[in-house]
Scaffold this active site. Structure first.
Site, PDB file in Angstrom:
ATOM      1  N   HIS A  62       0.839  -1.202   0.000  1.00  0.00           N
ATOM      2  CA  HIS A  62       0.000   0.000   0.000  1.00  0.00           C
ATOM      3  C   HIS A  62       0.874   1.254   0.000  1.00  0.00           C
ATOM      4  O   HIS A  62       0.687   2.158  -0.824  1.00  0.00           O
ATOM      5  CB  HIS A  62      -0.921  -0.016   1.231  1.00  0.00           C
ATOM      6  CG  HIS A  62      -1.733   1.224   1.413  1.00  0.00           C
ATOM      7  ND1 HIS A  62      -3.108   1.207   1.418  1.00  0.00           N
ATOM      8  CD2 HIS A  62      -1.387   2.531   1.618  1.00  0.00           C
ATOM      9  CE1 HIS A  62      -3.555   2.440   1.592  1.00  0.00           C
ATOM     10  NE2 HIS A  62      -2.523   3.254   1.731  1.00  0.00           N
ATOM     11  N   GLU A  63       1.828   1.314   0.936  1.00  0.00           N
ATOM     12  CA  GLU A  63       2.688   2.504   1.037  1.00  0.00           C
ATOM     13  C   GLU A  63       3.640   2.598  -0.149  1.00  0.00           C
ATOM     14  O   GLU A  63       3.886   3.686  -0.676  1.00  0.00           O
ATOM     15  CB  GLU A  63       3.444   2.501   2.368  1.00  0.00           C
ATOM     16  CG  GLU A  63       2.552   2.524   3.597  1.00  0.00           C
ATOM     17  CD  GLU A  63       1.516   3.641   3.616  1.00  0.00           C
ATOM     18  OE1 GLU A  63       1.713   4.703   2.984  1.00  0.00           O
ATOM     19  OE2 GLU A  63       0.470   3.452   4.264  1.00  0.00           O
ATOM     20  N   HIS A  74       2.069   4.197  -3.180  1.00  0.00           N
ATOM     21  CA  HIS A  74       2.069   5.662  -3.165  1.00  0.00           C
ATOM     22  C   HIS A  74       3.370   6.211  -3.767  1.00  0.00           C
ATOM     23  O   HIS A  74       3.348   7.153  -4.565  1.00  0.00           O
ATOM     24  CB  HIS A  74       1.919   6.195  -1.735  1.00  0.00           C
ATOM     25  CG  HIS A  74       0.546   6.044  -1.169  1.00  0.00           C
ATOM     26  ND1 HIS A  74      -0.565   6.648  -1.724  1.00  0.00           N
ATOM     27  CD2 HIS A  74       0.101   5.365  -0.078  1.00  0.00           C
ATOM     28  CE1 HIS A  74      -1.636   6.351  -1.006  1.00  0.00           C
ATOM     29  NE2 HIS A  74      -1.261   5.568  -0.003  1.00  0.00           N
TER      30      HIS A  74
END
Length: 169
Positions: free
Chosen positions: A78-79, A82
């Site tokens: 998820h991170e 980004h």
């Protein structure tokens, strides 16, 4: 001592997951990405935060220890998504179509915006506020921001202003 060994092992698993996801992104986008710096400095209920311009990911060590497999499987990609989105597309909506594409197409994961981990071990004291549709539990920092007129918070669902529940202090 055993917890230190366990945490070192988890950090290695995080690094392996990062490398694997980076390889998937490099194949998909046909370019190379540098490995981000990973630190374990996030406290509270956030599982992780990506610092786009620093190419850095900060993770919550307590939530990592308490939710090992799911944390590594979901939060780390998820991170990283980004950071990849920022490097490929520039500044876009944090969980917009580009981020969802990286999660779903590149990493073959459901693009979940929020984690579902039990936060009892990391949640600090809260103060109850209410909006038009329900109650909210603000951290002491947010409560002080409201009291000192530094911030106004709105409900994400009904968009109305959060007001202090008078019997909550």
């Amino acid at each position: 001592m055993q917890q230190d060994t366990q945490f070192r092992h988890l950090k290695m698993q995080v690094q392996r997951k990062l490398i694997h996801c980076l390889q998937l992104a490099e194949i998909h986008f046909k370019c190379t990405f540098s490995v981000p710096v990973v630190t374990y400095q996030i406290r509270g209920v956030k599982a992780g935060v990506a610092y786009l311009q620093r190419n850095e990911i900060r993770l919550n060590p307590i939530l990592l220890l308490e939710n090992r497999e799911e944390f590594i499987a979901q939060v780390v990609p998820h991170e990283l998504a980004h950071l990849i989105v920022y490097q490929v597309f520039g500044r876009v909506q944090p969980h917009g179509k580009e981020w969802r594409e990286v999660m779903a197409v590149v990493f073959d994961l459901e693009p979940k915006v929020y984690h579902q981990f039990d936060i009892t071990g990391v949640k600090g004291n809260t103060v109850t506020y209410h909006c038009a549709c329900r109650e909210h539990h603000l951290t002491m920092r947010r409560h002080h921001n409201v009291q000192n007129k530094k911030a106004v918070y709105l409900c994400k669902d009904c968009k109305s202003r959060l007001n202090l529940k008078l019997d909550s202090i």
